[in-house]
Design a protein around this motif. Sequence first.
Motif, PDB file in Angstrom:
ATOM      1  N   LEU A 173       0.824  -1.205   0.000  1.00 25.59           N
ATOM      2  CA  LEU A 173       0.000   0.000   0.000  1.00 25.59           C
ATOM      3  C   LEU A 173       0.862   1.261   0.000  1.00 25.59           C
ATOM      4  N   ILE A 174       1.905   1.250   0.811  1.00 25.26           N
ATOM      5  CA  ILE A 174       2.801   2.409   0.872  1.00 25.26           C
ATOM      6  C   ILE A 174       3.461   2.624  -0.483  1.00 25.26           C
ATOM      7  N   THR A 175       3.979   1.572  -1.076  1.00 22.19           N
ATOM      8  CA  THR A 175       4.633   1.682  -2.383  1.00 22.19           C
ATOM      9  C   THR A 175       3.658   2.198  -3.431  1.00 22.19           C
ATOM     10  N   ASN A 176       2.444   1.673  -3.429  1.00 23.84           N
ATOM     11  CA  ASN A 176       1.435   2.103  -4.388  1.00 23.84           C
ATOM     12  C   ASN A 176       1.099   3.581  -4.220  1.00 23.84           C
ATOM     13  N   ARG A 177       0.946   4.012  -2.988  1.00 28.17           N
ATOM     14  CA  ARG A 177       0.621   5.420  -2.763  1.00 28.17           C
ATOM     15  C   ARG A 177       1.790   6.325  -3.112  1.00 28.17           C
ATOM     16  N   GLN A 178       3.010   5.856  -2.853  1.00 28.64           N
ATOM     17  CA  GLN A 178       4.172   6.659  -3.220  1.00 28.64           C
ATOM     18  C   GLN A 178       4.260   6.817  -4.730  1.00 28.64           C
ATOM     19  N   LYS A 179       4.061   5.725  -5.446  1.00 28.61           N
ATOM     20  CA  LYS A 179       4.202   5.758  -6.903  1.00 28.61           C
ATOM     21  C   LYS A 179       3.031   6.432  -7.589  1.00 28.61           C
ATOM     22  N   ASN A 180       1.825   6.142  -7.149  1.00 31.32           N
ATOM     23  CA  ASN A 180       0.640   6.625  -7.852  1.00 31.32           C
ATOM     24  C   ASN A 180      -0.002   7.841  -7.205  1.00 31.32           C
ATOM     25  N   GLY A 181      -0.368   7.723  -5.954  1.00 30.06           N
ATOM     26  CA  GLY A 181      -1.086   8.800  -5.289  1.00 30.06           C
ATOM     27  C   GLY A 181      -0.291  10.081  -5.184  1.00 30.06           C
ATOM     28  N   LEU A 182       0.905  10.004  -4.664  1.00 27.64           N
ATOM     29  CA  LEU A 182       1.711  11.207  -4.506  1.00 27.64           C
ATOM     30  C   LEU A 182       2.156  11.765  -5.842  1.00 27.64           C
ATOM     31  N   SER A 183       2.362  10.905  -6.800  1.00 32.08           N
ATOM     32  CA  SER A 183       2.752  11.361  -8.130  1.00 32.08           C
ATOM     33  C   SER A 183       1.691  12.298  -8.704  1.00 32.08           C
ATOM     34  N   CYS A 184       0.436  11.934  -8.541  1.00 37.20           N
ATOM     35  CA  CYS A 184      -0.661  12.776  -9.033  1.00 37.20           C
ATOM     36  C   CYS A 184      -0.710  14.100  -8.275  1.00 37.20           C
ATOM     37  N   LEU A 185      -0.537  14.037  -6.962  1.00 37.07           N
ATOM     38  CA  LEU A 185      -0.563  15.262  -6.165  1.00 37.07           C
ATOM     39  C   LEU A 185       0.583  16.196  -6.531  1.00 37.07           C
ATOM     40  N   VAL A 186       1.764  15.639  -6.726  1.00 37.67           N
ATOM     41  CA  VAL A 186       2.923  16.458  -7.097  1.00 37.67           C
ATOM     42  C   VAL A 186       2.694  17.081  -8.465  1.00 37.67           C
ATOM     43  N   SER A 187       2.145  16.318  -9.381  1.00 43.01           N
ATOM     44  CA  SER A 187       1.845  16.846 -10.709  1.00 43.01           C
ATOM     45  C   SER A 187       0.889  18.029 -10.623  1.00 43.01           C
ATOM     46  N   GLU A 188      -0.159  17.886  -9.814  1.00 49.76           N
ATOM     47  CA  GLU A 188      -1.122  18.976  -9.639  1.00 49.76           C
ATOM     48  C   GLU A 188      -0.466  20.183  -8.974  1.00 49.76           C
ATOM     49  N   LEU A 189       0.383  19.917  -7.974  1.00 51.66           N
ATOM     50  CA  LEU A 189       1.078  20.994  -7.274  1.00 51.66           C
ATOM     51  C   LEU A 189       1.966  21.785  -8.229  1.00 51.66           C
ATOM     52  N   VAL A 190       2.753  21.094  -9.018  1.00 50.17           N
ATOM     53  CA  VAL A 190       3.669  21.755  -9.943  1.00 50.17           C
ATOM     54  C   VAL A 190       2.883  22.527 -11.009  1.00 50.17           C
ATOM     55  N   THR A 191       1.835  21.927 -11.533  1.00 44.54           N
ATOM     56  CA  THR A 191       1.012  22.607 -12.539  1.00 44.54           C
ATOM     57  C   THR A 191       0.435  23.901 -11.975  1.00 44.54           C
ATOM     58  N   GLU A 192      -0.118  23.830 -10.776  1.00 39.29           N
ATOM     59  CA  GLU A 192      -0.703  25.023 -10.152  1.00 39.29           C
ATOM     60  C   GLU A 192       0.372  26.057  -9.827  1.00 39.29           C
ATOM     61  N   ALA A 193       1.511  25.595  -9.326  1.00 43.81           N
ATOM     62  CA  ALA A 193       2.603  26.510  -8.980  1.00 43.81           C
ATOM     63  C   ALA A 193       3.091  27.268 -10.214  1.00 43.81           C
ATOM     64  N   ARG A 194       3.186  26.589 -11.335  1.00 41.31           N
ATOM     65  CA  ARG A 194       3.613  27.255 -12.573  1.00 41.31           C
ATOM     66  C   ARG A 194       2.594  28.302 -13.014  1.00 41.31           C
ATOM     67  N   LYS A 195       1.309  27.990 -12.831  1.00 42.28           N
ATOM     68  CA  LYS A 195       0.271  28.956 -13.200  1.00 42.28           C
ATOM     69  C   LYS A 195       0.427  30.254 -12.418  1.00 42.28           C
ATOM     70  N   ILE A 196       0.789  30.124 -11.149  1.00 40.98           N
ATOM     71  CA  ILE A 196       0.901  31.321 -10.305  1.00 40.98           C
ATOM     72  C   ILE A 196       2.354  31.782 -10.154  1.00 40.98           C
ATOM     73  N   GLU A 197       3.201  31.254 -11.031  1.00 34.09           N
ATOM     74  CA  GLU A 197       4.588  31.678 -11.175  1.00 34.09           C
ATOM     75  C   GLU A 197       5.446  31.480  -9.928  1.00 34.09           C
ATOM     76  N   LEU A 198       5.242  30.365  -9.229  1.00 35.95           N
ATOM     77  CA  LEU A 198       6.125  29.991  -8.124  1.00 35.95           C
ATOM     78  C   LEU A 198       7.305  29.221  -8.688  1.00 35.95           C
ATOM     79  N   THR A 199       8.472  29.437  -8.108  1.00 34.58           N
ATOM     80  CA  THR A 199       9.649  28.700  -8.538  1.00 34.58           C
ATOM     81  C   THR A 199       9.730  27.375  -7.780  1.00 34.58           C
ATOM     82  N   LYS A 200      10.574  26.489  -8.290  1.00 32.51           N
ATOM     83  CA  LYS A 200      10.814  25.214  -7.615  1.00 32.51           C
ATOM     84  C   LYS A 200      11.314  25.460  -6.193  1.00 32.51           C
ATOM     85  N   LYS A 201      12.209  26.423  -6.045  1.00 36.33           N
ATOM     86  CA  LYS A 201      12.761  26.746  -4.730  1.00 36.33           C
ATOM     87  C   LYS A 201      11.661  27.201  -3.775  1.00 36.33           C
ATOM     88  N   GLU A 202      10.725  28.009  -4.268  1.00 41.17           N
ATOM     89  CA  GLU A 202       9.619  28.492  -3.426  1.00 41.17           C
ATOM     90  C   GLU A 202       8.697  27.345  -3.007  1.00 41.17           C
TER      91      GLU A 202
END
Length: 129
Positions: free
Chosen positions: A82-111
Amino acid sequence: MQVDFNSIKPIYLQIAEAIEDDIITGSLAEGAPAYSQLILAKELGVNPATAAKGINVLVQNGTLTRERGKSMTVADGAKSRLITNRQKNGLSCLVSELVTEARKIELTKKEILSMVDEYYSRNGKGAMS
């Protein structure tokens, strides 16, 4: 364990995820008896068939095992799978959404990383390395 009757996520999937959460956190240990559908139904105020459907999702994916004449149990290795599945799939989707939203509002990776580090620190999880 609770279900959100207003969520768009089906109740049976909420039940399955809540059981998974209990396995991941150790509330349900591997080899231990799992929750019964009737107890879940009564505690959550749902139809027993709905509780059974959530449990069956976990039986089908190998998280829970069902042996004739015995109670259903948490499968060996379920927590790590379950942990491996959530790390690979669940968090991957959340990180993708986070990065997409951050780029929209012009946040840098460092921020973004700074915000994540701050969140970890505030919530007692320690700083990221």
